[in-house]
Design a protein around this motif. Structure first.
Motif, short mmCIF file in Angstrom:
data_model
loop_
_atom_site.label_atom_id
_atom_site.label_comp_id
_atom_site.label_asym_id
_atom_site.label_seq_id
_atom_site.Cartn_x
_atom_site.Cartn_y
_atom_site.Cartn_z
N GLU A 173 15.96 133.70 29.43
CA GLU A 173 14.75 133.75 28.72
C GLU A 173 13.07 133.96 28.11
O GLU A 173 13.14 134.10 29.02
N TYR A 207 4.06 124.03 24.15
CA TYR A 207 4.20 124.87 25.72
C TYR A 207 4.32 124.38 27.42
O TYR A 207 3.90 122.45 26.86
N ARG A 208 4.69 124.76 28.29
CA ARG A 208 4.68 124.17 28.93
C ARG A 208 4.88 125.08 30.53
O ARG A 208 4.43 126.07 30.10
N LYS A 245 5.08 129.23 28.97
CA LYS A 245 6.51 129.18 28.45
C LYS A 245 6.84 128.39 26.61
O LYS A 245 6.09 127.23 26.93
N TYR A 246 6.12 128.86 26.08
CA TYR A 246 6.25 128.61 24.90
C TYR A 246 8.01 127.99 24.42
O TYR A 246 8.99 128.35 24.53
N GLU A 247 8.02 126.59 24.68
CA GLU A 247 9.63 126.22 24.14
C GLU A 247 9.44 123.99 22.91
O GLU A 247 8.40 124.05 23.17
N TYR A 248 10.65 124.89 22.46
CA TYR A 248 10.10 123.68 21.26
C TYR A 248 8.93 123.01 20.86
O TYR A 248 8.49 122.14 20.75
#
Length: 465
Positions: free
Chosen positions: A438, A457-458, A451-454
Motif C-alpha cells: 500500500e 495520519y497514523r 501513513k495517511y489513512e482514512y
C-alpha cells in the motif's frame, strides 16, 4: 500506549499550525470546561529559564553513526496510539469529526496537529499535541492558557529541550509565550518581539519596519541578544548565527559581533544542511562540523571553519547543489563535501568513484551515503568509501531514503512501466523489517514512520527485539 499491528516480524528496518477554538455545542463546551480546569493549574511566571548559548561542541561526539545490527535481527512494527490527543480535550477518538494530521518529529518529540470539525454544528478546534518518541503524551496545547478568558489553544513555534514557543490566537492580536514542557510554566514574550520562533535554543523574532521585516534573537531568559536589523536570521552553529543583510550573508556571534563579513551569496549551516529538508534525520547538536561552505560574490566556493577563518577550496560545487541534502558532513575528524556525483574530503580525494556513476541522494546522514548508479542499483556507502549494502533489482527503484537514527531506510519499488509494486523498510544489515503493498508510508526519522489513512495520519514505530 501502543497497538501491535503485525506482531514480531522476521527482520528482513513544525509545521505551522493554525490553532483556534470556537465554543459551540456540547463537544466544544466539554473541551472548554476541561480546559478551564487545566488552565487554573497553569502558572504564569517570571522565573529565569535554563539558558543557552551552547558551548563549542566536542567534535569527537558529533556526527552520529547508526550501528549495523546482526543478520537475522527481528523487529516489531507497532502503531503508536495517539488516542490521548483527543480524550484530554473532551473529544472522542471514535468521533468521525476528529482528525490527527501533520505529524512531525522535532528532536526528541513527536508533534501532531489535531482538528475537530463537525459539519452539523459550529464546533471547530485545531491544536497541537506533543508526544515523546514512544507515544507518551507530554503536553496537550489546548489545555494551556495564557490567562482565563483567552483562547485555549496554542500553536507550537518550534521546540528545544524542555521549551517551546507558543502562539495564542486572541481576537485580532496574537500573544506569545515561552512554555516549559516539564514544569508547565509560562513566560510572556513582549509584544515588541513579533512572530517569535524557537531555533535550536534561541528565539528568532521579527519587527515590521518601513522596508519590511527585520529579524533579531532572544535567549531562553528572553534577553535580546541580537537586535532586529537583519533580513534573515537562523542558527548556523552552537555559537554563531547565519544572517543576511543587504542581499548578502555573513556570520555573527551571540553578541552581534560580525565573525564573517557579509560578502556571500550563500552560507551553509555547520550541520551541512541549508534548509530543513533533512531535519528529521540530522539532529542539529549531534551533527556539527568544524567546517562549512560559502558561495562568494565571484561564484567561488570557499571553506569556513568554526572560528570564521576562510580558505580556498579544492573542489567545485554548482550553486544549485548547495541546498540539496546534506552538503557537508564530518566523521572521524574528516570533513566530506557532497557534489552532484561525487563525495570528496576537503583535500579533494573522492571516496565514491568506485561505486557511483549516477545520482547521489542526500549526502552523509547518520554515517551513510546513498549512491545510485546508471543501472538502477543503489549502494549504501560509509565514510571510508566501503559499500555496506547494495540493492539491485529488475524492478525500478523510485525512492531510496536516507538512513535514520535507528539505522533504518526505506525503498519504494515500481515496475518498469512505473506502476507501484511495494515498499520495504530495511536495516543496515539488509534485514527486511516490514513490507507493504500500500502506498503512503514515509519515514519521519528515529525509527518512526507515518501513513495517511482514512483522512488522517497514523504513526508507526519500529523497535528491535
Amino acid at each position: 500506549m501502543k497497538k501491535i499491528i503485525s506482531g514480531v516480524l522476521s527482520a528482513v528496518m513544525l509545521t505551522s499550525v493554525l490553532c483556534a477554538c470556537n465554543d459551540g455545542g456540547n463537544q466544544s463546551n466539554s473541551s472548554q470546561s476541561g480546559n478551564n480546569a487545566d488552565s487554573s493549574q497553569q502558572t504564569v511566571t517570571t522565573e529565569v529559564a535554563t539558558t543557552q548559548p551552547a558551548t563549542e561542541p566536542n567534535y569527537k561526539d558529533t556526527n552520529y553513526v547508526a550501528q549495523i545490527p546482526q543478520k537475522n535481527q527481528t523487529y516489531k512494527f507497532e502503531e503508536i496510539s495517539l488516542d490521548e490527543a483527543a480524550t484530554s480535550s473532551g473529544y472522542s477518538i471514535s468521533d468521525s469529526a476528529f482528525r490527527i494530521t501533520d505529524p512531525i518529529v522535532y528532536g526528541e518529540y513527536l508533534v501532531v496537529r489535531v482538528t475537530y470539525s463537525n459539519i452539523n454544528s459550529t464546533d471547530f478546534c485545531a491544536y497541537n499535541v506533543i508526544f515523546d518518541l514512544d507515544g507518551n503524551m507530554v503536553a496537550n496545547i489546548s489545555n494551556v492558557s495564557l490567562n482565563e478568558g483567552y483562547g485555549k489553544s496554542g500553536q507550537i513555534q518550534g521546540i528545544y529541550g524542555d521549551y517551546t514557543v507558543l502562539r495564542f490566537p486572541i481576537h485580532s492580536e496574537d500573544k506569545y509565550a515561552l512554555y516549559n514542557l516539564k514544569t508547565k510554566e509560562l513566560k510572556y514574550i513582549d509584544s515588541e518581539y513579533g512572530s517569535p520562533k524557537m531555533d535550536n535554543g534561541v528565539i528568532v523574532f521579527g519587527k515590521k519596519e518601513e522596508t519590511g521585516y527585520k529579524y533579531g534573537a532572544l535567549d531562553l531568559d528572553l534577553n535580546e541578544i541580537v537586535p532586529a536589523e537583519y533580513d534573515e536570521l537562523s542558527l548556523a552553529s552552537p555559537t554563531l548565527f547565519r544572517a543576511k543583510k543587504d542581499e548578502k550573508y555573513g556570520l555573527i556571534d551571540f553578541n552581534n559581533k560580525v565573525v564573517v563579513d557579509f560578502n556571500y551569496k550563500e552560507i551553509v549551516r555547520f550541520n551541512g544542511v541549508e534548509d530543513d529538508s533533512f531535519s528529521a534525520f540530522v539532529d542539529f547538536e549531534k551533527n556539527i562540523n568544524k567546517y562549512t561552505l560559502a558561495l562568494d560574490e565571484n561564484d567561488k566556493i570557499v571553506l569556513i571553519d568554526s572560528q570564521g577563518e576562510i580558505s580556498d577550496s579544492n573542489f567545485e560545487i554548482s550553486e544549485d547543489k548547495l541546498g540539496v541534502g546534506r552538503v557537508v558532513s564530518q566523521y572521524d575528524n574528516k570533513t566530506y563535501i557532497k557534489n552532484n556525483e561525487t563525495v570528496t574530503d576537503i583535500d579533494g580525494n573522492s571516496i565514491t568513484d568506485n561505486v557511483l556513476k549516477g545520482n547521489l541522494n542526500g549526502g552523509f546522514v547518520n554515517g551513510y551515503c546513498v549512491a545510485g548508479d546508471e543501472d538502477g542499483a543503489y549502494n549504501l556507502v560509509d565514510s571510508n568509501g566501503n559499500v555496506i549494502y547494495t540493492k539491485s533489482s529488475d524492478e525500478y527503484i523510485k525512492y531510496f531514503s536516507s538512513v535514520d537514527q535507528s539505522g533504518l531506510f526505506m525503498v519504494d519499488y515500481y515496475s518498469k512501466a512505473y506502476s507501484y509494486v511495494r515498499t520495504e523498510i530495511l536495516d543496515l544489515a539488509g534485514n527486511i523489517v516490514y513490507t507493504t503493498q500500500e502506498k503512503g508510508l514515509s519515514s519521519m526519522g528515529n525509527g518512526l514512520f507515518e501513513k495517511y489513512e482514512y483522512k488522517q495520519y497514523r504513526v508507526y514505530k519500529v523497535t528491535a527485539e
